[in-house]
Design a protein around this motif. Structure first.
Motif, PDB file in Angstrom:
ATOM      1  N   ARG A 133       0.815  -1.214   0.000  1.00 33.38           N
ATOM      2  CA  ARG A 133       0.000   0.000   0.000  1.00 33.38           C
ATOM      3  C   ARG A 133       0.850   1.268   0.000  1.00 33.38           C
ATOM      4  NH1 ARG A 133      -4.000  -1.700   4.982  1.00 33.38           N
ATOM      5  NH2 ARG A 133      -4.596  -3.758   4.191  1.00 33.38           N
ATOM      6  N   SER A 134       2.115   1.161   0.435  1.00 33.55           N
ATOM      7  CA  SER A 134       2.886   2.368   0.701  1.00 33.55           C
ATOM      8  C   SER A 134       3.632   2.912  -0.513  1.00 33.55           C
ATOM      9  CB  SER A 134       3.878   2.114   1.843  1.00 33.55           C
ATOM     10  OG  SER A 134       4.524   0.871   1.697  1.00 33.55           O
ATOM     11  N   SER A 135       3.850   2.099  -1.529  1.00 33.35           N
ATOM     12  CA  SER A 135       4.527   2.594  -2.716  1.00 33.35           C
ATOM     13  C   SER A 135       3.619   3.558  -3.470  1.00 33.35           C
ATOM     14  CB  SER A 135       4.913   1.429  -3.620  1.00 33.35           C
ATOM     15  OG  SER A 135       5.502   1.902  -4.815  1.00 33.35           O
ATOM     16  N   ASN A 136       4.227   4.552  -4.129  1.00 34.53           N
ATOM     17  CA  ASN A 136       3.428   5.492  -4.908  1.00 34.53           C
ATOM     18  C   ASN A 136       2.645   4.777  -5.999  1.00 34.53           C
ATOM     19  OD1 ASN A 136       4.315   7.709  -3.445  1.00 34.53           O
ATOM     20  ND2 ASN A 136       6.080   8.039  -4.766  1.00 34.53           N
ATOM     21  N   ILE A 137       3.230   3.694  -6.546  1.00 39.84           N
ATOM     22  CA  ILE A 137       2.541   2.842  -7.514  1.00 39.84           C
ATOM     23  C   ILE A 137       2.308   1.495  -6.843  1.00 39.84           C
ATOM     24  CG2 ILE A 137       2.696   1.671  -9.745  1.00 39.84           C
ATOM     25  CD1 ILE A 137       4.476   3.929 -10.713  1.00 39.84           C
ATOM     26  N   PRO A 138       1.038   1.118  -6.559  1.00 34.56           N
ATOM     27  CA  PRO A 138       0.777  -0.162  -5.890  1.00 34.56           C
ATOM     28  C   PRO A 138       1.428  -1.316  -6.648  1.00 34.56           C
ATOM     29  CG  PRO A 138      -1.216   1.154  -5.984  1.00 34.56           C
ATOM     30  CD  PRO A 138      -0.196   1.864  -6.825  1.00 34.56           C
ATOM     31  N   GLN A 139       2.076  -2.201  -5.890  1.00 39.96           N
ATOM     32  CA  GLN A 139       2.835  -3.280  -6.495  1.00 39.96           C
ATOM     33  C   GLN A 139       2.798  -4.504  -5.599  1.00 39.96           C
ATOM     34  OE1 GLN A 139       3.899  -4.877  -8.982  1.00 39.96           O
ATOM     35  NE2 GLN A 139       5.746  -3.801  -9.621  1.00 39.96           N
ATOM     36  N   LYS A 140       2.787  -5.682  -6.207  1.00 41.59           N
ATOM     37  CA  LYS A 140       2.860  -6.908  -5.426  1.00 41.59           C
ATOM     38  C   LYS A 140       4.248  -7.048  -4.806  1.00 41.59           C
ATOM     39  CE  LYS A 140      -0.627  -9.545  -7.972  1.00 41.59           C
ATOM     40  NZ  LYS A 140      -0.903 -10.787  -8.745  1.00 41.59           N
ATOM     41  N   LEU A 141       4.295  -7.565  -3.595  1.00 38.64           N
ATOM     42  CA  LEU A 141       5.556  -7.725  -2.881  1.00 38.64           C
ATOM     43  C   LEU A 141       6.552  -8.531  -3.702  1.00 38.64           C
ATOM     44  CD1 LEU A 141       7.288  -7.526  -0.287  1.00 38.64           C
ATOM     45  CD2 LEU A 141       6.132  -9.577   0.533  1.00 38.64           C
ATOM     46  N   LEU A 142       6.076  -9.586  -4.342  1.00 33.02           N
ATOM     47  CA  LEU A 142       6.960 -10.458  -5.107  1.00 33.02           C
ATOM     48  C   LEU A 142       7.647  -9.718  -6.245  1.00 33.02           C
ATOM     49  CD1 LEU A 142       7.755 -13.525  -5.191  1.00 33.02           C
ATOM     50  CD2 LEU A 142       6.044 -13.768  -6.985  1.00 33.02           C
ATOM     51  N   LYS A 143       6.968  -8.721  -6.816  1.00 33.02           N
ATOM     52  CA  LYS A 143       7.497  -8.017  -7.983  1.00 33.02           C
ATOM     53  C   LYS A 143       8.192  -6.710  -7.626  1.00 33.02           C
ATOM     54  CE  LYS A 143       4.040  -9.912 -11.189  1.00 33.02           C
ATOM     55  NZ  LYS A 143       2.989  -9.593 -12.184  1.00 33.02           N
ATOM     56  N   GLU A 144       8.159  -6.308  -6.371  1.00 34.13           N
ATOM     57  CA  GLU A 144       8.760  -5.037  -5.962  1.00 34.13           C
ATOM     58  C   GLU A 144      10.284  -5.137  -6.037  1.00 34.13           C
ATOM     59  OE1 GLU A 144       9.111  -1.342  -5.218  1.00 34.13           O
ATOM     60  OE2 GLU A 144       7.074  -2.070  -4.876  1.00 34.13           O
ATOM     61  N   SER A 145      10.911  -4.175  -6.706  1.00 33.64           N
ATOM     62  CA  SER A 145      12.372  -4.189  -6.871  1.00 33.64           C
ATOM     63  C   SER A 145      13.051  -3.483  -5.703  1.00 33.64           C
ATOM     64  CB  SER A 145      12.757  -3.523  -8.194  1.00 33.64           C
ATOM     65  OG  SER A 145      12.297  -2.176  -8.221  1.00 33.64           O
TER      66      SER A 145
ATOM     67  N   ARG B 261      16.285   6.953  -8.468  1.00 37.40           N
ATOM     68  CA  ARG B 261      16.224   5.522  -8.180  1.00 37.40           C
ATOM     69  C   ARG B 261      15.959   4.753  -9.467  1.00 37.40           C
ATOM     70  NH1 ARG B 261      12.730   1.291  -7.276  1.00 37.40           N
ATOM     71  NH2 ARG B 261      13.460  -0.222  -5.735  1.00 37.40           N
ATOM     72  N   LEU B 262      16.621   3.593  -9.604  1.00 41.57           N
ATOM     73  CA  LEU B 262      16.378   2.680 -10.714  1.00 41.57           C
ATOM     74  C   LEU B 262      16.258   1.273 -10.156  1.00 41.57           C
ATOM     75  CD1 LEU B 262      16.241   1.816 -13.705  1.00 41.57           C
ATOM     76  CD2 LEU B 262      18.759   1.718 -13.676  1.00 41.57           C
ATOM     77  N   GLY B 263      15.183   0.576 -10.537  1.00 40.76           N
ATOM     78  CA  GLY B 263      14.987  -0.795 -10.084  1.00 40.76           C
ATOM     79  C   GLY B 263      14.543  -1.685 -11.225  1.00 40.76           C
ATOM     80  N   LEU B 264      14.998  -2.945 -11.220  1.00 37.50           N
ATOM     81  CA  LEU B 264      14.622  -3.929 -12.216  1.00 37.50           C
ATOM     82  C   LEU B 264      14.147  -5.192 -11.519  1.00 37.50           C
ATOM     83  CD1 LEU B 264      17.652  -3.604 -14.671  1.00 37.50           C
ATOM     84  CD2 LEU B 264      15.336  -2.744 -15.076  1.00 37.50           C
TER      85      LEU B 264
ATOM     86  N   PHE C 145      11.360 -17.611 -13.427  1.00 36.72           N
ATOM     87  CA  PHE C 145      10.431 -18.732 -13.496  1.00 36.72           C
ATOM     88  C   PHE C 145       9.146 -18.285 -12.809  1.00 36.72           C
ATOM     89  CE2 PHE C 145      14.777 -20.282 -13.030  1.00 36.72           C
ATOM     90  CZ  PHE C 145      14.920 -21.020 -14.200  1.00 36.72           C
ATOM     91  N   LYS C 146       8.087 -19.009 -12.996  1.00 37.90           N
ATOM     92  CA  LYS C 146       6.805 -18.620 -12.416  1.00 37.90           C
ATOM     93  C   LYS C 146       6.923 -18.500 -10.894  1.00 37.90           C
ATOM     94  CE  LYS C 146       1.909 -19.857 -12.130  1.00 37.90           C
ATOM     95  NZ  LYS C 146       1.476 -18.492 -12.438  1.00 37.90           N
ATOM     96  N   GLY C 147       6.605 -17.305 -10.371  1.00 39.15           N
ATOM     97  CA  GLY C 147       6.648 -17.080  -8.930  1.00 39.15           C
ATOM     98  C   GLY C 147       8.037 -16.897  -8.371  1.00 39.15           C
ATOM     99  N   LYS C 148       9.051 -16.697  -9.245  1.00 40.68           N
ATOM    100  CA  LYS C 148      10.438 -16.558  -8.783  1.00 40.68           C
ATOM    101  C   LYS C 148      11.078 -15.368  -9.495  1.00 40.68           C
ATOM    102  CE  LYS C 148      10.497 -21.443  -7.798  1.00 40.68           C
ATOM    103  NZ  LYS C 148       9.007 -21.471  -7.914  1.00 40.68           N
ATOM    104  N   HIS C 149      11.406 -14.341  -8.697  1.00 42.03           N
ATOM    105  CA  HIS C 149      11.850 -13.069  -9.253  1.00 42.03           C
ATOM    106  C   HIS C 149      13.235 -12.685  -8.739  1.00 42.03           C
ATOM    107  CE1 HIS C 149       7.928 -11.492 -10.938  1.00 42.03           C
ATOM    108  NE2 HIS C 149       7.529 -12.562 -10.269  1.00 42.03           N
ATOM    109  N   PHE C 150      14.085 -12.254  -9.660  1.00 43.55           N
ATOM    110  CA  PHE C 150      15.339 -11.593  -9.317  1.00 43.55           C
ATOM    111  C   PHE C 150      15.119 -10.083  -9.432  1.00 43.55           C
ATOM    112  CE2 PHE C 150      16.720 -15.770 -10.709  1.00 43.55           C
ATOM    113  CZ  PHE C 150      17.710 -16.095  -9.792  1.00 43.55           C
ATOM    114  N   TYR C 151      15.789  -9.327  -8.563  1.00 41.06           N
ATOM    115  CA  TYR C 151      15.680  -7.877  -8.686  1.00 41.06           C
ATOM    116  C   TYR C 151      17.019  -7.216  -8.377  1.00 41.06           C
ATOM    117  CZ  TYR C 151      15.573  -7.113  -3.581  1.00 41.06           C
ATOM    118  OH  TYR C 151      15.893  -7.047  -2.249  1.00 41.06           O
TER     119      TYR C 151
END
Length: 763
Positions: free
Chosen positions: A107-119, A506-509, A514-520
Motif C-alpha cells: 500500500r505504501s509505494s506510490n505505484i501499488p505493487q505486489k511484494l513479489l514483484k517489488e524491486s 532511483r532505478l529498479g529492475l 520462473f513462475k513465482g520466482k523473481h530476481f531484482y
C-alpha cells in the motif's frame, strides 16, 4: 389410533425438515474482491467438507442451525464463523496471510505493487505477527525484521535503526520516514516516535529498508508505514480486552466498529500502565484513535484519521557496567533523585480524498496537522516544548503506454510547515529534598520554524512480459528560521538557513526467471538534513558549513514462492555508501553539535522465509526464519585528531537470527520463537562491546466463537524464558562525568509473564 400415528409421523418429519436445512454462500478475497475457488469449508460439528467453485460458491445440505464453519485456504488466514438460517447467500471475506503469500499488494509505494514483484527490500508485518510476544510495546515486533534493530531502553525509550542508519542517535529515532495511513509521523527535523501506537488497531506495517528518498523524501534509513484495520462490509461490533503482565503492567482497551452502506467508522481507546522493571520507571499512557471512511456513488472516497495520546513516563536512564551486572533494577543516581520523566499531549489529524477521474486516472490528496505539547524534567535542566505542524500531500496515478509498453506513472508533492518553541529551565531538585524536580529560572528560549517540500515522480515500465523497470526521482528543499528569545548572553542564535536542494534518483529492475520466482536489482539515493540543534556550534552560532548527509544504496535480491505458495523465501545483499556522515559530538551532559565526519560503508546480507504446512483440516504448522549479517564500518572518520577509520559503527549487532515455530489446532495456537543478536561496539573507538545475547519467548492463544454474535479469546505468554541478563540498548559514545564510569547500558527485561482476555460482540 391410526390417525394419531399419522399426526405423530407428520410432526416428526416437520421437525426434521426444520432442523435439517440447506445453506449456501460465497467466499472472496477481502482486498481485491475476487471470488476464491478451492477454499476448504468444514462444518465443525459434522465434519462435512465442501470446496468452493470458480465463482466462490459452496453449499451444505441436511444441516442444522446454528452452523459453525471453518474456512481454510493456503495463503489466507483460517477463519471460523457461526451462521443462522437468515444469513443464506452471505459473502465471506478471507484475509491474506502476508507471512506466506508474497502476492500481497503493498500500500505504501506510490505505484501499488505486489511484494513479489517489488524491486526493493520490503518487509511486511501482519496483525498475526504481533502475537509473538506481549502487546505492551509495538516497536519490539520490528526486532524480527531482517536489517532492523530496535534498542529498547523502556516502554518510552526506543531507538530504531535500519541497516545501521540511525544507530548513533542518542535517545530517539532519526533518519527514518514514517507514515500512518499516509499521514507523516516523522517531524520536519527528522525525529520519529512510534512508542505511542498500539497493535490493537493496526492491520499491517510495511518497512522499506535503505535509502529510498525517491519515494518518501528525507529518510536515509528507509520508511516505516503503519496501516489501521479495514472494516468489513456490514460490520458492527464492540470489542474489549484486558492484559496483565509482570511489574504490574496493565492494559485495557475498547474497539467500536460500525459499517453501513458506504460509511465505516472505527473508534479505539486503550490505557497502558506499568510500575516498570526498574526504579523510577512508572509508565502511564492514554490513547484515543478514530478512523472513518465515506464512499460516494461515483466511487470517490473520503478518509479521516485522528489520534490523541496523553503520556507520562518516568526515566530511569542508562547504567554503567557494574550496575548492569549487579543492580540492573536501579535508576541512574541523578535521574532517581530528580524523579526525571517525560510527559506530553499529542494530536495527529489527517483528512484524505481519493478521486477517480477515469479508469486510468486517479488522485489522492491529504491534509494533515500534528501537535505536541511536552514537558521533561531532567537532572541538568527542565525542557518545555511545543511543536505544531501542518502539511499537504498529493499523488496522481495514471496507467498508459509508453513506446508501446504498458506503463504506470505516479507524480506529486509533499510539503510541511513546522513551528517549534522550546524553553529550558533550571532544575532545583538538589535544593529541595525528596520533592523531585523543581522548576527554576529560564536558561534558554528559542523558536524554530522549519519547512520542507518534496516533488516526486515514478514510472513503472513493463519492458517485456517478465521484465519490469522502475524509475523514480525526488527533489527536496529544506529551510528553517531560528529566533533566539533569550537575550542574557552575547551570542544571539537567531538566523535563517536553507540547505542546498537535493535530487534523489532511483532505478529498479525485477525479472521473473520462473513462475513465482523473481530476481531484482536496484540503485537508490537517500539523504538526511541536519537538525537545528546539530547546526549550532559550541558557542551557539549557526554552522553554515554543515552539509546534508547523503548515501547510495546498491542491492540485488531474489524472491520466490515454492510448493504452491506454502513456502516464501527472500534473500538480498546490499551495499550503502554514506558521505558527509553526520555525527553528534558531545560537549556537555545534554549538548551535542553536528559534525560532517567523513564516510561510512554498510554491507549486509538478509534472509526471510516462511513455510506453512497443513497437517489436517483442523491443524497446521508454520516455520519462520529471519536473519541478517552486517559489516558496518567507518570508511573515513577523523574527529578532534582521533582517527576512527576502519572501526565498526557502534550500536548495531553483528548479526540477527530469529527462528520461530507456530502451531494451530482448532481454536488453539502456539508460538515459540528464539532471538539471537550479536555483539555491539560501544563507541567510535571500539574500546569495548556488549555481549551477544539470546532470548526464548513463548505465547499461547485461544479463541472461540461462542454464538453467532459473541467471540472470546485468551492468551498467555513468557518472554525471556531463560532469564538472560543483557543490554537491550546502549548509549553510544557515553561519557563519565565527575570521574564516574560511562553509563552505556540499558538493562533488558528479565523473565516476565503476561496474560490477556478479550470479548467481541457483533451487533
Amino acid at each position: 389410533m391410526k390417525k394419531l400415528h399419522l399426526v405423530l409421523a407428520f410432526l416428526l418429519c416437520s421437525s426434521a425438515l426444520v432442523s435439517s436445512q440447506n445453506f449456501s454462500a460465497k467466499v472472496k478475497d477481502s482486498e481485491s474482491g475476487k471470488f476464491l475457488n478451492d477454499v476448504t469449508v468444514t462444518a465443525v460439528s459434522s465434519g462435512k467438507i465442501q470446496i468452493t467453485d470458480t465463482n466462490g460458491n459452496f453449499s451444505f445440505d441436511g444441516i442444522s442451525f446454528p452452523l459453525k464453519l471453518k474456512f481454510s485456504f493456503i495463503g489466507y488466514r483460517s477463519t471460523t464463523a457461526i451462521f443462522d438460517a437468515s444469513e443464506e447467500g452471505t459473502i465471506i471475506e478471507l484475509q491474506r496471510d502476508v507471512d506466506v503469500l508474497s502476492e500481497v499488494v503493498l500500500r505504501s509505494s506510490n505505484i501499488p505493487q505486489k511484494l513479489l514483484k517489488e524491486s526493493a527490500a520490503v518487509s511486511v508485518l501482519s496483525a498475526e505477527d504481533f502475537n509473538r510476544v506481549d502487546d505492551f510495546n509495538l516497536v519490539q515486533n520490528l526486532n524480527y525484521v531482517p536489517g532492523v534493530f530496535v534498542s529498547q531502553g523502556a516502554l518510552n525509550t526506543n531507538k530504531i535503526d535500519i541497516r545501521g542508519i540511525g544507530a548513533r542517535a542518542q535517545y530517539s529515532t532519526n533518519r527514518i520516514k514514517s507514515y500512518i495511513n499516509g499521514i507523516p509521523l516523522t517531524t520536519a527535523e527528522g525525529e520519529l516516535t512510534l512508542d505511542d501506537f498500539d497493535n490493537s488497531y493496526l492491520d499491517r506495517i510495511e518497512i522499506y529498508k535503505g535509502p529510498v528518498s525517491s519515494i518518501f523524501g528525507a529518510g536515509l534509513g528507509g520508511a516505516i508505514n503503519l496501516y489501521t484495520q479495514r472494516n468489513r462490509p456490514d460490520q458492527r461490533s464492540v470489542q474489549t480486552n484486558f492484559s496483565y503482565g509482570s511489574f504490574n503492567t496493565r492494559k485495557t482497551g475498547v474497539n467500536v466498529n460500525y459499517v453501513e452502506d458506504s460509511l465505516d467508522i472505527a473508534i479505539n481507546y486503550n490505557k497502558l500502565d506499568s510500575d516498570g522493571y526498574r526504579d523510577n520507571g512508572a509508565y502511564n499512557r492514554n490513547s484515543f484513535v478514530v478512523t472513518a471512511g465515506l464512499l460516494n456513488k461515483k466511487g470517490n472516497r473520503w478518509d479521516l484519521f485522528y489520534n490523541y495520546t496523553n503520556l507520562k513516563a518516568f526515566i530511569p536512564s542508562s547504567l554503567n557496567e557494574d550496575d548492569l551486572l549487579n543492580s540492573p533494577t536501579k535508576a541512574a543516581f541523578t535521574w532517581g533523585r530528580a524523579e526525571g520523566y517525560e510527559s506530553y499531549d499529542k494530536n495527529i489529524l489527517g483528512l484524505a480524498y481519493t478521486h477517480n477521474f477515469s479508469e486510468n486516472w486517479k488522485n489522492q490528496t491529504s491534509i494533515f496537522m500534528n501537535s505536541r505539547d511536552g514537558y521533561e524534567p531532567r537532572p541538568f535542566d527542565i525542557l518545555d516544548e511545543d511543536r505544531n505542524s501542518i502539511g499537504l500531500r498529493t499523488n496522481f496515478n495514471h496507467e498508459t503506454a509508453i513506446v508501446g509498453m504498458p506503463a504506470k506513472v505516479s507524480f506529486g508533492a509533499e510539503g510541511m510547515l513546522e513551528f517549534y518553541e522550546v524553553t529550558t529551565y533550571q532544575n532545583l531538585y538538589e535544593d529541595f529534598e525528596n520533592r523531585g524536580s523543581v522548576q527554576g529560572n529560564s536558561l534558554s528560549n528559542n523558536e524554530q520554524d522549519r519547512d520542507y517540500i518534496n516533488f516526486f515522480g515514478q514510472i513503472q515500465l513493463e519492458l517485456t512480459s517478465k521484465l519490469t523497470a522502475d524509475l523514480g526521482i525526488n527533489l527536496n528543499t529544506t529551510s528553517y528560521d531560528l529566533q533566539d528569545n533569550f537575550n542574557q548572553n552575547t551570542e544571539d542564535q537567531s538566523g535563517d538557513y536553507s540547505f542546498d536542494a537535493v535530487v534523489s534518483p532511483r532505478l529498479g529492475l525485477s525479472y521473473e526467471a520462473f513462475k513465482g520466482k523473481h530476481f531484482y536489482a536496484s540503485a537508490s539515493h537517500g539523504f538526511s538534513a541536519p537538525t537545528v540543534a546539530q547546526t549550532l556550534t559550541p558557542e551557539g552560532s549557526i554552522n553554515t558549513d554543515l552539509q546534508t548527509e547523503t548515501a547510495w544504496n546498491y542491492e540485488i535480491g531474489f524472491k520466490a514462492n515454492w510448493f504452491k505458495n506454502r513456502l516464501y523465501t527472500e534473500v538480498n545483499a546490499y551495499s550503502i555508501q554514506i558521505r558527509d556522515l553526520l555525527v553528534a559530538r558531545r560537549i556537555d551532559q545534554d549538548r551535542y553539535v553536528g559534525v560532517n565526519a567523513g564516510k561510512s560503508d554498510h554491507y549486509g546480507l538478509e534472509f526471510t522465509s516462511a513455510y506453512l504446512q497443513p497437517l489436517s483440516n483442523d491443524a497446521s504448522i508454520k516455520f519462520l526464519l529471519n536473519a541478517n549479517l552486517t559489516d558496518y564500518t567507518f570508511d573515513k572518520f577523523v574527529d578532534l585528531g582521533e582517527n576512527y577509520s576502519g572501526n565498526e559503527i557502534p550500536g548495531v549487532p553483528e548479526y540477527m537470527l530469529t527462528p520461530a515455530v507456530e502451531f494451530s489446532y482448532k481454536d488453539f495456537s502456539a508460538n515459540i520463537n528464539y532471538q539471537m543478536f550479536g555483539e555491539m561496539a560501544l563507541d567510535d573507538s571500539n574500546s569495548g562491546s556488549t555481549d551477544a545475547y539470546e532470548l526464548l519467548n513463548f505465547r499461547l492463544d485461544y479463541s472461540t466463537q461462542i454464538t453467532s454474535y459473541l467471540e472470546a479469546g485468551a492468551n498467555f505468554g513468557i518472554n525471556n524464558i531463560t532469564d538472560e541478563l543483557y543490554a537491550s540498548s546502549i548509549v553510544t559514545n557515553a561519557v563519565g562525568f565527575g570521574g564516574s564510569a560511562p553509563r552505556y547500558y540499558y538493562p533488558g527485561m528479565p523473565r516476565n509473564y503476561y496474560a490477556g482476555l478479550n470479548l467481541k460482540l457483533s451487533l
